[in-house]
Motif scaffolding. Structure first.
Motif, mmCIF file in Angstrom:
data_model
loop_
_atom_site.group_PDB
_atom_site.id
_atom_site.type_symbol
_atom_site.label_atom_id
_atom_site.label_comp_id
_atom_site.label_asym_id
_atom_site.label_seq_id
_atom_site.Cartn_x
_atom_site.Cartn_y
_atom_site.Cartn_z
ATOM 1 N N VAL A 92 0.383 -21.577 -21.565
ATOM 2 C CA VAL A 92 1.399 -21.503 -20.507
ATOM 3 C C VAL A 92 1.826 -20.064 -20.256
ATOM 4 O O VAL A 92 2.184 -19.349 -21.201
ATOM 5 C CB VAL A 92 2.650 -22.338 -20.895
ATOM 6 N N VAL A 93 1.779 -19.666 -18.989
ATOM 7 C CA VAL A 93 2.380 -18.388 -18.583
ATOM 8 C C VAL A 93 3.612 -18.736 -17.757
ATOM 9 O O VAL A 93 3.512 -19.314 -16.674
ATOM 10 C CB VAL A 93 1.404 -17.544 -17.734
ATOM 11 N N CYS A 94 4.774 -18.393 -18.298
ATOM 12 C CA CYS A 94 6.048 -18.666 -17.618
ATOM 13 C C CYS A 94 6.383 -17.453 -16.750
ATOM 14 O O CYS A 94 6.549 -16.351 -17.258
ATOM 15 C CB CYS A 94 7.118 -18.884 -18.699
ATOM 16 N N VAL A 95 6.442 -17.665 -15.436
ATOM 17 C CA VAL A 95 6.734 -16.572 -14.494
ATOM 18 C C VAL A 95 8.131 -16.802 -13.931
ATOM 19 O O VAL A 95 8.399 -17.865 -13.355
ATOM 20 C CB VAL A 95 5.698 -16.550 -13.345
ATOM 21 N N ASP A 96 8.999 -15.824 -14.087
ATOM 22 C CA ASP A 96 10.377 -16.027 -13.630
ATOM 23 C C ASP A 96 11.035 -14.691 -13.349
ATOM 24 O O ASP A 96 10.714 -13.689 -14.004
ATOM 25 C CB ASP A 96 11.173 -16.790 -14.709
ATOM 26 N N ASN A 97 11.940 -14.657 -12.378
ATOM 27 C CA ASN A 97 12.715 -13.433 -12.141
ATOM 28 C C ASN A 97 14.155 -13.591 -12.648
ATOM 29 O O ASN A 97 14.983 -12.732 -12.417
ATOM 30 C CB ASN A 97 12.722 -13.060 -10.647
ATOM 31 N N PHE A 98 14.433 -14.709 -13.300
ATOM 32 C CA PHE A 98 15.735 -14.988 -13.925
ATOM 33 C C PHE A 98 16.891 -15.002 -12.927
ATOM 34 O O PHE A 98 18.037 -14.741 -13.280
ATOM 35 C CB PHE A 98 16.018 -14.008 -15.085
ATOM 36 N N ALA A 99 16.588 -15.328 -11.660
ATOM 37 C CA ALA A 99 17.650 -15.371 -10.638
ATOM 38 C C ALA A 99 18.671 -16.457 -10.971
ATOM 39 O O ALA A 99 19.884 -16.241 -10.853
ATOM 40 C CB ALA A 99 17.032 -15.627 -9.263
ATOM 41 N N THR A 100 18.192 -17.630 -11.360
ATOM 42 C CA THR A 100 19.108 -18.726 -11.731
ATOM 43 C C THR A 100 18.754 -19.297 -13.100
ATOM 44 O O THR A 100 19.454 -20.151 -13.614
ATOM 45 C CB THR A 100 19.061 -19.867 -10.694
ATOM 46 N N GLY A 101 17.648 -18.836 -13.669
ATOM 47 C CA GLY A 101 17.256 -19.278 -15.011
ATOM 48 C C GLY A 101 17.642 -18.228 -16.035
ATOM 49 O O GLY A 101 18.362 -17.283 -15.726
ATOM 50 N N SER A 102 17.129 -18.401 -17.254
ATOM 51 C CA SER A 102 17.549 -17.517 -18.327
ATOM 52 C C SER A 102 16.459 -17.414 -19.381
ATOM 53 O O SER A 102 15.823 -18.431 -19.724
ATOM 54 C CB SER A 102 18.836 -18.077 -18.938
ATOM 55 N N ALA A 103 16.274 -16.202 -19.905
ATOM 56 C CA ALA A 103 15.292 -16.009 -20.990
ATOM 57 C C ALA A 103 15.645 -16.901 -22.175
ATOM 58 O O ALA A 103 14.758 -17.352 -22.907
ATOM 59 C CB ALA A 103 15.269 -14.544 -21.400
ATOM 60 N N ALA A 104 16.925 -17.193 -22.331
ATOM 61 C CA ALA A 104 17.350 -18.028 -23.459
ATOM 62 C C ALA A 104 16.737 -19.433 -23.382
ATOM 63 O O ALA A 104 16.531 -20.082 -24.400
ATOM 64 C CB ALA A 104 18.870 -18.125 -23.486
ATOM 65 N N ASN A 105 16.417 -19.886 -22.173
ATOM 66 C CA ASN A 105 15.860 -21.242 -22.015
ATOM 67 C C ASN A 105 14.466 -21.387 -22.624
ATOM 68 O O ASN A 105 14.020 -22.505 -22.903
ATOM 69 C CB ASN A 105 15.782 -21.620 -20.524
ATOM 70 N N VAL A 106 13.756 -20.260 -22.760
ATOM 71 C CA VAL A 106 12.396 -20.340 -23.317
ATOM 72 C C VAL A 106 12.256 -19.522 -24.606
ATOM 73 O O VAL A 106 11.154 -19.367 -25.120
ATOM 74 C CB VAL A 106 11.326 -19.885 -22.275
ATOM 75 N N ARG A 107 13.376 -19.054 -25.120
ATOM 76 C CA ARG A 107 13.310 -18.222 -26.338
ATOM 77 C C ARG A 107 12.691 -19.005 -27.494
ATOM 78 O O ARG A 107 11.930 -18.457 -28.295
ATOM 79 C CB ARG A 107 14.732 -17.757 -26.699
ATOM 80 N N HIS A 108 12.982 -20.300 -27.568
ATOM 81 C CA HIS A 108 12.455 -21.108 -28.672
ATOM 82 C C HIS A 108 10.944 -21.312 -28.572
ATOM 83 O O HIS A 108 10.326 -21.817 -29.512
ATOM 84 C CB HIS A 108 13.161 -22.474 -28.712
ATOM 85 N N LEU A 109 10.343 -20.930 -27.432
ATOM 86 C CA LEU A 109 8.900 -21.092 -27.260
ATOM 87 C C LEU A 109 8.150 -19.791 -27.551
ATOM 88 O O LEU A 109 6.918 -19.780 -27.590
ATOM 89 C CB LEU A 109 8.584 -21.540 -25.824
ATOM 90 N N ALA A 110 8.900 -18.705 -27.751
ATOM 91 C CA ALA A 110 8.289 -17.365 -27.789
ATOM 92 C C ALA A 110 7.194 -17.260 -28.844
ATOM 93 O O ALA A 110 6.191 -16.582 -28.618
ATOM 94 C CB ALA A 110 9.370 -16.315 -28.038
#
Ligand code: NAD
Length: 324
Positions: A33-51
């Protein structure tokens, strides 16, 4: 070419509410999985557990600019877009661009790699529906110049563009019309009903229901929603396919259920209805059942219990000012 396997997936909007669960389910299913995001309404914290999970990477990028993803791409899930009314009313032009340029860039990325595209469309394409329940053949009742049009029309354009790529260029595409989804990682202040009710109930504040509370929604637990998206990716079906719970209930009833699960005594109070707020919402899910073998499995009270438990845990864990 359609594929039964997901292979290496790009998830635009992967750090958002639905996207982060999708990334997690895809990894569980053995995909990269490549998660592509500009964090406009999301958050790095939402995928930190997947890092640290094998096969997971994050790319900070704006989907409204051409997407450059190193390596192979087999499936593109295009979720990048503000989705809560509070967010898209705050980001009206950005929302239109995520649906238009963002969808174009997702389709171009897929074309470059011969990949399948799954578009996260929405039940909002039905607007304030004149047909009930909503079947995919219904064309909708959308005010094209109302405040919500930035979201509804962006998604209608995104569907039209996806179909144009399919018809004129042979692109392998699938369109999911997602109905209201809820679960852990919704922001308590995003303005959507479930997180708002939970936040208010846990804080022992009045639970605010708009209008007389008799308007209906059909809310689907996020694990079920992402299983539907993955089933669509694997199927080779073009759609559009409704992905949502056929269990319809009034907003007042939803508020009562949330209050009960939270063990709260909060009163339920009426506030004004937003412009163009749909009166009814319930998907006809017969196509998803027939074509994808999909139906929601998590009962509402169980989904609400899991969501409330997550809100309680994150509230307890969050230090003031911490990025959630
Ligand atoms: P969300 O706001 O939590 O997630 C959207 C994500 O997209 C965020 O991480 C945001 O930062 C990212 N994003 C926005 N614009 C971007 C851009 N230009 N480039 C890169 N990233 C960008 O919303 P959500 O509820 O997770 O919704 C995800 C998708 O599912 C949206 O496309 C939405 O329209 C669709 N959908 C959601 C629901 C629902 O009930 N949650 C219902 C129908 C459709």
């Amino acid at each position: 070419m359609s594929q039964a396997h997901i292979g290496r997936a790009v998830v635009t909007g992967g750090a958002g509410f639905v996207g982060s669960h999708l990334c997690e389910h895809l990894l569980d299913a053995g995909a990269e999985v490549v998660c592509v995001d500009n964090f406009a309404t999301g958050s790095a914290a939402n995928v930190r557990h997947l890092a640290d999970r094998a096969g997971f990477s994050t790319l900070e990028a704006d989907a409204t600019h051409p997407l450059v993803v190193p390596g192979r791409v087999d499936t593109v899930f295009h979720l990048a877009s503000a989705a809560s009314p509070r967010d898209y009313l705050r980001l009206p032009v950005e929302t239109l661009e995520a649906g238009s340029r963002g969808t174009r860039n997702a389709l171009d990325l897929a074309a470059e790699h011969g990949a399948r595209t799954v578009l996260a469309s929405t039940s909002e394409v039905y607007g304030d529906p004149l047909h009930h329940p909503q079947h995919e053949s219904y064309w909708g009742n959308v005010n094209p110049v109302g405040p919500r049009s930035v979201y509804d029309e962006a998604k209608r354009y995104a569907e039209a563009l996806t179909m144009a790529f399919h018809r004129s260029r042979g692109a392998d595409v699938g369109i999911a019309r997602i109905f209201n989804s809820y679960g852990p990682r919704m922001r308590p202040d995003d303005g959507r009903a479930v997180p708002t009710f939970i936040r208010q109930a846990l804080a022992a504040e009045p639970i605010t229901v708009s209008g007389d509370g008799m308007q209906t929604r059909s809310v689907c637990y996020v694990d079920d929603t992402v299983r539907g998206l993955i089933a669509l990716a694997r199927s080779g079906i073009v759609g559009p396919v409704n992905i949502g719970s056929p269990h319809e209930l009034s907003m007042r009833r939803l508020a009562e259920l949330v209050r009960g699960v939270c063990g709260s005594d909060s009163p339920i109070v009426a506030v004004g209805r937003p412009a163009d707020d749909p009166r009814f919402r319930r998907p006809d899910t017969s196509l998803a059942a027939r074509a994808l073998g999909w139906r929601p499995l998590v009962p509402m009270e169980e989904g609400l219990r899991r969501t409330v438990a997550w809100f309680v845990r994150t509230r307890a864990a969050a230090a003031p000012g911490e990025d959630r």
